[in-house]
Design an enzyme around this catalytic site. Structure first.
Site, PDB file in Angstrom:
ATOM      1  N   GLN A  56       0.843  -1.215   0.000  1.00 48.19           N
ATOM      2  CA  GLN A  56       0.000   0.000   0.000  1.00 48.19           C
ATOM      3  C   GLN A  56       0.875   1.261   0.000  1.00 48.19           C
ATOM      4  O   GLN A  56       0.607   2.209  -0.731  1.00 48.19           O
ATOM      5  CB  GLN A  56      -0.942   0.063   1.208  1.00 48.19           C
ATOM      6  N   ASP A  72     -10.345  -2.511  -0.012  1.00 46.45           N
ATOM      7  CA  ASP A  72      -9.934  -2.663   1.388  1.00 46.45           C
ATOM      8  C   ASP A  72      -9.553  -1.331   2.018  1.00 46.45           C
ATOM      9  O   ASP A  72      -9.507  -1.187   3.236  1.00 46.45           O
ATOM     10  CB  ASP A  72      -8.766  -3.651   1.491  1.00 46.45           C
ATOM     11  N   ASP A 123      -5.287  -0.174  -8.082  1.00 47.83           N
ATOM     12  CA  ASP A 123      -4.988  -1.280  -7.168  1.00 47.83           C
ATOM     13  C   ASP A 123      -5.890  -2.455  -7.545  1.00 47.83           C
ATOM     14  O   ASP A 123      -6.904  -2.715  -6.911  1.00 47.83           O
ATOM     15  CB  ASP A 123      -5.240  -0.828  -5.727  1.00 47.83           C
ATOM     16  N   SER A 124      -5.493  -3.142  -8.599  1.00 42.90           N
ATOM     17  CA  SER A 124      -6.362  -4.205  -9.116  1.00 42.90           C
ATOM     18  C   SER A 124      -5.990  -5.548  -8.515  1.00 42.90           C
ATOM     19  O   SER A 124      -4.920  -5.724  -7.955  1.00 42.90           O
ATOM     20  CB  SER A 124      -6.202  -4.287 -10.633  1.00 42.90           C
TER      21      SER A 124
HETATM   22  N1  SPD Z   1      -1.868 -11.596  -6.421  1.00 46.59           N
HETATM   23  C1  SPD Z   1      -2.603 -10.635  -5.650  1.00 46.59           C
HETATM   24  C2  SPD Z   1      -2.438  -9.226  -6.097  1.00 46.59           C
HETATM   25  C3  SPD Z   1      -3.305  -8.317  -5.281  1.00 46.59           C
HETATM   26  C4  SPD Z   1      -3.159  -6.880  -5.617  1.00 46.59           C
HETATM   27  N2  SPD Z   1      -4.149  -6.048  -4.974  1.00 46.59           N
HETATM   28  C5  SPD Z   1      -4.157  -6.101  -3.568  1.00 46.59           C
HETATM   29  C6  SPD Z   1      -5.120  -5.172  -2.945  1.00 46.59           C
HETATM   30  C7  SPD Z   1      -4.571  -4.581  -1.681  1.00 46.59           C
HETATM   31  N3  SPD Z   1      -5.030  -3.266  -1.467  1.00 46.59           N
END
Ligand code: SPD
Length: 288
Positions: free
Chosen positions: A71, A95, A164-165
């Site tokens: 993050q 989140d 943030d995917s």
């Molecule tokens: N392989 C999982 C990748 C996750 C990326 N996104 C996470 C979200 C956290 N804020």
């Protein structure tokens, strides 16, 4: 998507076609929440040693143990590379972890936040309050909807966009394709910066080089930064960055002592260091 039977004998097993032949497991003490939302299976577990864990469709999104690494870096690298970010868009990351970090920047005046699945926000507010703590910030405007469609409607509006995917399987796949990046570019102001979840240089080389190729074609500058995150596959994940002006690899602004004291991973030194890649990865990017 991971196998639906990912819990066995008190262990959560993560496996996925994107990193086939490899798996990761965490010992769990309790299932705290499980629901099938309109989009995905949303689960929160109490793990034995890594705090709470959020999984979507059986894929680990974060653990309380190391969430700060991802993050902080995905938020602060683009935000500190920009000399004066006022208007920020965050896509995904229901989140709230990225939002928490963006809110630390006093110069930011508006934060638009677009998440497709309201369940992720609701569940995170209930079970992960240390992450979902930015939603009440008066600068934040929450939109529940498709990030792809949202971006295509915006023109010349944002200094920084952070995506943030989850991984590029299923509905999230469009967020890793060129038309989405063209939309991101159009949504940025002339000196804007985009930062997206960039997967792993070890495990997802095709995806990573494809993202690099797209950003190289569309942006004035392109770069890839590495982050150590033990509970992500292979223990690492990256940020794919594109800039329409500012230098990406060095912070353009000083971080205040007040903010620095609250962080656990990001520093101006790690900002620059995260772009220094192992030689196989450097060659991979040189050849795109
Ligand atoms: N392989 C999982 C990748 C996750 C990326 N996104 C996470 C979200 C956290 N804020």
């Amino acid at each position: 998507m991971a196998d639906a039977n990912h819990i066995k004998d008190g262990w959560f097993f993560e496996s996925c076609s994107l990193w086939s032949g490899m798996g990761f497991a965490l010992e769990i003490e309790k299932v705290l929440h499980r629901e099938k939302s309109r989009f995905q299976q949303v689960e929160v577990f109490q793990t034995k040693n890594y705090g709470k864990m959020l999984a979507l469709d059986g894929i680990i999104q974060l653990t309380e143990f190391d969430e700060f690494a991802y993050q902080e870096m995905l938020a602060h690298v683009p935000l500190f590379a920009h000399p004066f970010p006022e208007s920020v868009l965050v896509i995904g990351g229901g989140d709230g972890g990225i939002l928490r970090e963006v809110c630390r920047h006093d110069c930011v005046k508006t934060i638009d936040f677009c998440e497709i699945d309201e369940a992720v926000i609701r569940v995170s507010k209930q079970f992960l309050p240390t992450l979902a703590c930015g939603f009440d910030d008066p600068r934040v405007n929450v939109f529940i909807g498709d990030g792809y469609a949202y971006v295509l409607e915006k023109k010349n509006q944002y200094d920084v966009i952070i995506v943030d995917s989850s991984d590029p399987v299923g509905p999230g796949e469009v967020l890793f394709k060129k038309p989405f990046y063209e939309g991101l570019k159009a949504a940025l102001k002339p000196d804007g910066i985009v930062a997206t979840q960039g997967e792993s240089i070890f495990l997802h080389q095709e995806c990573v080089t494809n993202l690099a190729r797209i950003t190289k074609q569309l942006f004035v500058q392109q770069a890839y930064a590495c982050i150590m995150v033990p509970t992500y596959p292979g223990g690492n994940i990256g940020i794919c960055l594109g800039s329409l002006g500012p230098e990406l690899k060095q912070p353009a602004r000083k971080i205040s002592d007040r903010v620095q004291k609250k962080l656990q991973y990001y520093t101006p030194q790690i900002h620059a260091a995260s772009f220094v890649l192992p030689d196989f990865a450097r060659r991979m990017f040189d050849n795109i």
